[in-house]
Each structure stands twice: as structure tokens, then as C-alpha cells.
Design a protein around this motif. Structure first.
Motif, PDB file in Angstrom:
ATOM      1  N   GLN A  66       0.803  -1.214   0.000  1.00  0.00           N
ATOM      2  CA  GLN A  66       0.000   0.000   0.000  1.00  0.00           C
ATOM      3  C   GLN A  66       0.839   1.268   0.000  1.00  0.00           C
ATOM      4  OE1 GLN A  66      -3.116   0.435  -0.464  1.00  0.00           O
ATOM      5  NE2 GLN A  66      -4.120  -1.519  -0.013  1.00  0.00           N
ATOM      6  N   PRO A  86      -7.559  -5.136  -1.361  1.00  0.00           N
ATOM      7  CA  PRO A  86      -6.601  -5.521  -0.315  1.00  0.00           C
ATOM      8  C   PRO A  86      -6.435  -7.037  -0.327  1.00  0.00           C
ATOM      9  CG  PRO A  86      -8.361  -4.108   0.549  1.00  0.00           C
ATOM     10  CD  PRO A  86      -8.783  -4.538  -0.816  1.00  0.00           C
ATOM     11  N   PHE A 203      -1.839  -4.966  -1.472  1.00  0.00           N
ATOM     12  CA  PHE A 203      -2.964  -4.962  -2.406  1.00  0.00           C
ATOM     13  C   PHE A 203      -2.548  -5.727  -3.649  1.00  0.00           C
ATOM     14  CE2 PHE A 203      -0.491  -1.600  -4.286  1.00  0.00           C
ATOM     15  CZ  PHE A 203      -0.837  -1.579  -5.639  1.00  0.00           C
TER      16      PHE A 203
END
Length: 457
Positions: A66, A86, A203
Motif C-alpha cells: 500500500q 486488499p 494490495f
């Protein structure tokens, strides 16, 4: 193919990997007509996905975090936020035959997992203090000039000086395997840079990681099977020579060019660079990578996204990834996709070994390193695929980041030929993307300055 016309001067980008296509997209956004020349038969570079029998094999970029803020910004600018999600960020580390699982965004798991004895807590506290101290300089958008002063020792030396034997053997060593390497050969900066990945949310893209590069290619004028042979700066612009088998050689002119290829190839295509720059590029210490994918018709019980192997567990095997645990769509329903990665000396030894033999050798390695998993793969295998990268990653030893700083300082920001690629920063996908954006900014400045000067003339 989208050939959105711009109002600025035309630009050529050589190389349709993430660095090149990011540069092209940013230039197109700024109003420049951009043409991308790619030697392969499809765009994507290392951020590419191959499909076999319903398995989606992401060839290089598999772990996205992220704090790849520039990549997430690009995703938003492309309007494809709904393709990301995610993902599972559980990392396993083997010790004494057992997998110790740690959630990447929960550093306290390192204490609770049983991987480290309580006697290592002071060393872990020192490691966290070092990461906190240097986090402002360990940035994906940096050319690493600020961090070069730390580049004075190997990861092994740092562990001996600052940590303890337990962290050296069961954290520093397996983290080094992510670079296909071992701590005695690796700059401490690589280890420090890798730790945020084990302290962050992750992610990924639905189904396949090349969602990003596929969307970029759809918005750009990308010419595939176009082998560039020379990029030369001429008065007021550049001249790019390229060829395609069975067709006459071609020469195209533009206001500027971005060359987004591995360093040694960039040196060969751009002989007009300064001698010191050419020497640096020609001698970049890339190491090869061989990794092997296995599709199985029944999921193993492992819940981690990847399991790292300290050298004490196996001398050659570095990582096994459980790709179906990374993100959806990597394997058919009920199936699983696993990938085995080696430390680079193994890849060197077996570079010329045929694929079938590499698969059989990997089965044997599995039997040595993880017998239960080996039995599962061999009982349920329905696909195997071998991927080789000649220029896998750059082997950064102590002093290499200082040399990188000098190389970056020696590049001419006024040149109409600008470079992009992960060798200009930390060797990672997001860093390559950032170098593409940086090259696009420089090209715009050069072209704008040239246009203004011409107008005044």
C-alpha cells in the motif's frame, strides 16, 4: 490501441514495461503524441501475466504494497480502482521444519510467532529503532542519493554489529532471498528497504497483475516486435532506428526519447551518453532468476502468501509463493498455484538446463526442504511452467548505492534522451514506475525549453 493526439511535440519511448509505459502515459497526459517501441510481441515487461490451463502466472511483480503510492495514483488516474483489492499479507518463515507465520502489517507477530526466542527482543527493538530512524530516506520515489551514506556494510555485517545471530539467520537471511541473494553479498540498504514490505498492508489486482500494464497499453500507441538498434540525439531532437524481421529498417524522428530498458541494453542503444554513464550501465551487476510454477488440482493447507527459507533450511531454495493466496483469479476454482524461487547461484548453475529437468530438480529440492508439500504437489500437479529472467534483479553490494548516486548526478537533465528503469533507484516495480514519471518530467522540461528557445530565435 488509443493514439490520443496531443498538442505538444512528439516523443518516442523505447520499452513497454511499467517504466516506459508510465513515462508514455504521463507525456500523453501533458499533450504530447507518444509512440512506444517494444521488442517483445506484447507490452508489459516484467509486469506481465501468462495463462496456462486457467492458471494466471504473474511473471515478476507479484507483491504490491500500500505504500506504493505512485502506483496507486496511476491506478486512479487510469480509472481502474475497481480492479484492485486488499490482499492476504501473511508471510511464513521456515525454522526447524515448521512455518512461522507473520502478518506483514503486525510487527508484533514477529515476537508472538515463535520464530525468535525472547532473548532476541532487545535486538528486535534496535532493528525497529533503525527502521524508524531511516524511514524518511527509504522512499520508493527517491533516487537513493540521501540513503547512500548508509551503504557501508553488507546485510550480514549489519546483523552482526546491530542485531544478533537469531535475527541474522531467521530474518535477515530469508529476507535476502527475496532478492535471490544471501546477506554476505547484499548491501544493508536492500534489507532495510525490504522491511517496510513486512510492515504494511498489501494490495493486488483481480485475476492478474498485468491489469495495470494492459490498461496502459490500451491507451497508448504501442508498436510491438519493434527492435530498436540506435537512439541518437540530433539537433533539436532525436533519431530512433528500429527493425522488424522481414521488413526494411526504419528511422523515426521525435523531439525527445525515453529509453526504458535494462542498463546494459540502454548503453548499447545510446552510445552518445557520457563515457562514465556508459561504463556504469554496461557493468550493472544483474543476476539471473529461474522460478518454477506448479498448478495443482487441490489446494494445500498453507495459508501464507509466501514462505521464506533461511539458508539453514535450504542452501538454494529462497521462497515458495502460494499465488492463489495472494489474490483471486490466479488458479481455477479449487486449484492452487505455487511458485518456487531460488537464490541466484542455483540459477547460474542451471541456466542452460532444459525446462523438464529444471522441473524435476525443483521436485527434488521440495522433497529436501518441505517433504509434505512436495508430496502434495507431485500427487496433484496438473501444470508446470519455468520462467527465466536473464536480468532478474540488480545485485547491490556495499558501495553500489553510492555509485548509483554518482551515476544519477552525472546524467544530463537537458539531454533529449532520458533514461528510465529500476536500475535508477531501488530495484522494485514501483521504483521503476517512478523513474518513468521522472523521465517524463525531464523530457517535458527539455522539450519546452527547446521550443521556447526556438521561438525566441
Amino acid at each position: 490501441m488509443n493514439t490520443t493526439a496531443g498538442t505538444g511535440e512528439p516523443i518516442i519511448v523505447v520499452g513497454a514495461g511499467i517504466a516506459g509505459m508510465t513515462a508514455a502515459f504521463r507525456l500523453q497526459q501533458a499533450g504530447h503524441p507518444v509512440r512506444v517501441l517494444e521488442a517483445e510481441d506484447r507490452a508489459g515487461g516484467r509486469m506481465r501475466t501468462v495463462e496456462r490451463g486457467g492458471y494466471h502466472m504473474d511473471l515478476a511483480a507479484i507483491l504490491l504494497i500500500q505504500n506504493y503510492t505512485q502506483m496507486l495514483d496511476l491506478v486512479r488516474d487510469l480509472g481502474i480502482e475497481d480492479t484492485t483489492l486488499p490482499t492476504n499479507n501473511v508471510v511464513g518463515i521456515k525454522r526447524d521444519g515448521r512455518v512461522h507465520r507473520i502478518r506483514a502489517n503486525k510487527p508484533t507477530d514477529l515476537k508472538r510467532s515463535g520464530l525468535m526466542p525472547w532473548s532476541s527482543m532487545p535486538a528486535m527493538t534496535r532493528l525497529q529503532a533503525d527502521l524508524t530512524k531511516h524511514q524518511g530516506r527509504l522512499r520508493w520515489d527517491s533516487d537513493l542519493g540521501e540513503v547512500a551514506s548508509l551503504d557501508t556494510e553488507t546485510a550480514a555485517d549489519y546483523a552482526e554489529r546491530r542485531l544478533d545471530k537469531e535475527l541474522r539467520d531467521y530474518l535477515v537471511d530469508p529476507m535476502s532471498a527475496m532478492f535471490f541473494n544471501s546477506p554476505p553479498d547484499l548491501s544493508v540498504i536492500n534489507f532495510l528497504f525490504s522491511m517496510p514490505a513486512v510492515n504494511a498492508e498489501w494490495f493486488n489486482f483481480h485475476d492478474r497483475v498485468d491489469t495495470l500494464t494492459t490498461n496502459l497499453a490500451a491507451r497508448l500507441d504501442v508498436e510491438t516486435n519493434a527492435e530498436v538498434t540506435l537512439v541518437e540525439e540530433v539537433a533539436g531532437g532525436v533519431r530512433v532506428h528500429w527493425s522488424r524481421p522481414g521488413e526494411p529498417d526504419r528511422v523515426e524522428e521525435a523531439a525527445a526519447a525515453v529509453v526504458a530498458l535494462p542498463g546494459p541494453i540502454a548503453a548499447r542503444l545510446c552510445p552518445g551518453l557520457a563515457p562514465a554513464s556508459l561504463d556504469y550501465l554496461e557493468n550493472l551487476p544483474y543476476v539471473p532468476d529461474i522460478h518454477v510454477y506448479f498448478g495443482v488440482d487441490r489446494k494445500p493447507s498453507e495459508t501464507a502468501t509466501c514462505v521464506l527459507f533461511p539458508t539453514r533450511e535450504h542452501a538454494d531454495l529462497g521462497v515458495i509463493t502460494f499465488n492463489h493466496n495472494f489474490a483471486p483469479g490466479r488458479a481455477p476454482e479449487g486449484h492452487a498455484l505455487l511458485t518456487s524461487y531460488y537464490r541466484y547461484p542455483w540459477a547460474i548453475r542451471h541456466w542452460d538446463t532444459d525446462d523438464d529437468t529444471v522441473v524435476e530438480l525443483t521436485h527434488e529440492v521440495h522433497r529436501q526442504a518441505w517433504p509434505e508439500l512436495a508430496k502434495h504437489i507431485e500427487a496433484h500437479q496438473d501444470m508446470a511452467y519455468v520462467q527465466r529472467w536473464k536480468n532478474g534483479v540488480i545485485l547491490r553490494k556495499p558501495g553500489d548505492y553510492a555509485r548509483l548516486r554518482e551515476f544519477n548526478r552525472g546524467l544530463d537533465p537537458r539531454s533529449r534522451v532520458q533514461l528510465a528503469g529500476d536500475y535508477l533507484a531501488f530495484s522494485a516495480t514501483n521504483s521503476a514506475l517512478v523513474t518513468g514519471e521522472r523521465a517524463a518530467t525531464r523530457v517535458r522540461q527539455v522539450v519546452t525549453t527547446g521550443a521556447v528557445a526556438a521561438g525566441r530565435g
